[in-house]
Enzyme design. Structure first.
Site, short mmCIF file in Angstrom:
data_model
loop_
_atom_site.label_atom_id
_atom_site.label_comp_id
_atom_site.label_asym_id
_atom_site.label_seq_id
_atom_site.Cartn_x
_atom_site.Cartn_y
_atom_site.Cartn_z
N ASP A 95 0.74 -1.12 -0.02
CA ASP A 95 0.02 -0.05 0.02
C ASP A 95 1.07 1.16 0.02
O ASP A 95 1.58 1.37 1.09
CB ASP A 95 -0.91 0.07 1.27
CG ASP A 95 -2.07 0.74 1.06
OD1 ASP A 95 -2.13 1.70 0.36
OD2 ASP A 95 -3.06 0.26 1.47
N ASP A 195 -2.87 4.61 -2.55
CA ASP A 195 -3.86 5.26 -1.49
C ASP A 195 -4.28 6.46 -2.21
O ASP A 195 -3.31 7.35 -2.84
CB ASP A 195 -3.05 5.43 -0.26
CG ASP A 195 -4.05 5.79 0.69
OD1 ASP A 195 -5.08 5.03 1.22
OD2 ASP A 195 -3.65 6.99 1.40
N GLU A 245 -6.77 3.74 -5.68
CA GLU A 245 -7.86 4.12 -4.89
C GLU A 245 -8.34 5.55 -5.23
O GLU A 245 -7.59 6.48 -5.17
CB GLU A 245 -7.63 4.09 -3.24
CG GLU A 245 -9.05 4.21 -2.71
CD GLU A 245 -8.75 4.94 -1.17
OE1 GLU A 245 -9.52 4.61 -0.22
OE2 GLU A 245 -7.61 5.72 -0.93
N HIS A 319 -10.90 -1.73 4.80
CA HIS A 319 -10.66 -1.39 6.29
C HIS A 319 -11.41 0.11 6.64
O HIS A 319 -11.13 0.50 7.61
CB HIS A 319 -9.11 -1.14 6.29
CG HIS A 319 -8.53 -0.34 5.49
ND1 HIS A 319 -8.42 -0.55 4.08
CD2 HIS A 319 -8.23 0.81 5.71
CE1 HIS A 319 -8.09 0.39 3.41
NE2 HIS A 319 -7.69 1.35 4.56
N ASP A 320 -11.99 0.66 5.54
CA ASP A 320 -12.68 1.80 5.79
C ASP A 320 -14.09 1.74 5.87
O ASP A 320 -14.97 2.68 5.63
CB ASP A 320 -12.41 2.83 4.67
CG ASP A 320 -10.80 3.24 4.49
OD1 ASP A 320 -10.06 3.21 5.81
OD2 ASP A 320 -10.34 3.31 3.55
C1 GLC Z 1 -7.46 5.91 2.24
C2 GLC Z 1 -7.14 4.92 3.15
C3 GLC Z 1 -7.86 5.32 4.49
C4 GLC Z 1 -6.83 6.40 5.07
C5 GLC Z 1 -6.86 7.62 3.96
C6 GLC Z 1 -5.96 8.48 4.24
O1 GLC Z 1 -8.93 6.29 1.76
O2 GLC Z 1 -7.94 3.70 2.98
O3 GLC Z 1 -7.75 4.29 5.55
O4 GLC Z 1 -7.43 6.89 6.13
O5 GLC Z 1 -6.62 7.01 2.67
O6 GLC Z 1 -4.48 7.81 3.98
#
Ligand code: GLC
Ligand code: CA
Length: 544
Positions: A95, A195, A245, A319-320
């Site tokens: 990641d 990310d 993402e 995880h979110d």
């Molecule tokens: C992404 C991650 C999340 C994190 C955010 C900031 O959305 O999945 O868990 O808090 O980025 O890095």
């Protein structure tokens, strides 16, 4: 690796398996459970950040990209994990949090000490101490700017104030990040998840947003495609699997990100289908799921990505996100059926499946009753924000219980023993109170378990080219209660039929199922050859 017939399993290391009895999952814990992943059939594991980090956002606040946070283990542990994964044919995806660093990172510290080179690594702006440069809001609540008295400047943080946004316009920053990729590739890593990567290109001019929180100025920003092409070219991304993402993105941009001829990324995560229970797009205002909208979004993304040679990551959980069976299924009467139906609906579409730890067991939301049980910075911030908006403590707690990212972060449940077999001591976060009795050990043995159903779905994609490479066409699009599609390739067909409701549903499937054989159903006593009635949450797969 061929990513069209592969499945990725996501591991949140802190909550996966604790090998040394400190209540926190670790890299050796992952190594010890690789056989489990192999048994499930996943080809790759995406591990969320375990790099050096003060853990304000559980590792998404990185203070050193090239070293491992001691509580997760050592570089030797990492190398051992890669070695074992390799021997099992499992690739490792890391990641990469490149939008921001922790304010504990050396670069930021040097910036704070006035080093011009490193001030230029971040987005520092002038403005008087009582007025931030713009009115933009952080995604975790409050202003997106923080004032630094020593420098008499503000810095931008789209997330927590300990996560300072990097200045991608500076070529030195991009060079540093490419070095990070090269370093981990050299260690045998086979994939990268980037990310919030579509937020890295900020506008030239920073201006107030009078109609929103600022996101329209930096989401899919002006140079994003240029930056990704450069990362692909110079970061050596040609022979690894990549997924970005994409926060609040558009279909059009995702086609650009993932169409192979653009040479940016292999695939993208988008989240529109996971906002169908937000009131007016606001995550902190509850609304019952709009299934019509859910279906429309999934269908249109599938169809248009296919038409334009884009590629989706297929997912419900991470995880979110809250647990999908709690959110879109029925945990009371049809726990297994709805968990399996949701998996069928999602994972046989066109794209690459991502399964989040515990989803394959049907784990449910945390069911926490007290704010002291929560750990996530976003949940804790919003609990205060909601109360400050005049919402009662009890109502605020209820909203958090539905929306908190901690719903997906409770420990993985391995056995029915102490701490669900996750750790020999009390874990860093409590077990899911709603998921008592659910565990991997039992599900592996039970041929009708959610686990064994996931196994079949994964295997089907591996062995069946129609699923990995076929076209997709939807039918009964007008029906809100059904989700149906046909995959086809070289004269072969797969048909997937799902009842999204807890009621029996009637429809005539005769013409769609002519000459087809049923190959999978989520009811044990399957009677799907009946072409007209679907039982609650029934899902069936046919082939010809
Ligand atoms: C992404 C991650 C999340 C994190 C955010 C900031 O959305 O999945 O868990 O808090 O980025 O890095
Ligand atoms: Ca540990």
């Amino acid at each position: 690796m061929n990513f069209t017939n592969s499945t990725v399993y996501q591991i949140y290391p802190k909550s996966f398996y604790d090998s040394n009895g400190d209540g926190i999952g670790d890299l050796n814990g992952i190594t010890m459970k690789l056989d489990y992943i192999k048994e499930l059939g996943a080809d790759m594991i995406w591990i969320t950040p375990f790099f050096c980090s003060p853990q304000k956002d559980n590792g998404y606040d990185i203070s050193d990209y090239l070293n491992i946070e001691p509580m997760y283990g050592t570089m030797t542990d990492f190398e051992e994990m890669v070695r074992k994964a390799d021997s099992l044919g499992i690739g490792i995806m890391l990641d990469m949090v490149f939008n921001h660093t922790s304010t504990e990172h050396q670069w930021f510290k040097k910036a704070l000490s006035g080093d011009k080179k490193y001030i230029d690594y971040y987005i520092f702006r002038d403005s008087s101490p009582d007025t931030p440069p713009t009115n933009w809001q952080s995604k975790f609540g409050g202003s997106a700017w923080e004032y630094v008295p020593e420098l008499k400047k503000w810095y931008l943080h789209l997330f927590d104030k300990t996560q300072a946004d990097l200045y991608w316009e500076n070529p030195k920053v991009r060079e540093e990040l490419k070095n990070v990729l090269r370093f981990w590739k050299g260690k045998g890593v086979k994939g990268f998840r980037f990310d919030v990567i579509n937020l890295v290109s900020k506008p030239q001019k920073f201006e107030n947003d009078y109609i929103g929180d600022g996101r329209r100025f930096y989401t899919d920003g002006p140079k994003i495609h240029e930056f990704l092409k450069e990362l692909h070219r110079d970061g050596g991304l040609d022979d690894v699997v990549t997924v970005g993402e994409m926060s609040s993105t558009s279909l059009e941009n995702c086609i650009g990100y993932t169409n192979p001829k653009e040479k940016e990324l292999n695939m993208s995560f988008s989240f529109h289908h996971l906002k169908v229970d937000y009131f007016n797009g606001d995550k902190w205002k509850l609304q019952p799921t709009d299934y019509r909208k859910l279906k429309d979004i999934l269908e249109s993304w599938q169809t248009k990505m296919a038409e334009n040679n884009g590629w989706n990551a297929l997912f419900w959980c991470n995880h979110d996100q809250p647990r999908t069976v709690s959110r879109f299924g029925d945990t009371k009467e049809f726990h297994k059926e709805s968990a399996k139906m949701l998996a069928t609906l999602m994972y046989l579409m066109r794209g690459t499946p991502y399964i989040y730890q515990g989803e394959e067991l049907g784990l449910e939301n945390a069911g926490f009753k007290n704010i002291s049980q929560y750990r996530d910075v976003e949940s804790l911030n919003y609990f205060e924000i909601l109360k400050s908006q005049g919402i009662s403590e009890q109502d605020a707690l209820y909203i958090i219980s539905q929306r908190s990212r901690d719903n997906g972060r409770t420990p993985m449940q391995w056995t029915n023993g102490e701490n669900a077999g996750f750790s020999s001591v009390t874990p860093w976060i409590g077990l899911s109170e709603n998921s008592k009795g659910i565990c991997a050990e039992n599900e592996i043995k039970d041929e009708n378990s959610v686990f064994n159903y996931f196994k079949k779905l994964i295997a089907l994609r591996k062995t069946n080219k129609v699923i990995s490479d076929g076209d997709i066409d939807f039918f009964y699009s007008d029906r809100e209660d059904l989700f149906c599609y046909k995959r086809s390739l070289d004269g072969k067909q797969i048909v997937v039929i799902c009842n999204m409701t807890k009621n029996e549903v009637h429809a005539d499937f005769t013409k769609y199922l002519k000459g087809m054989d049923m190959i999978l159903c989520n009811y044990n006593d399957c009677n799907c050859q009946n072409n007209e009635i679907l039982r609650p949450y029934e899902a069936a797969v046919y082939e010809k």
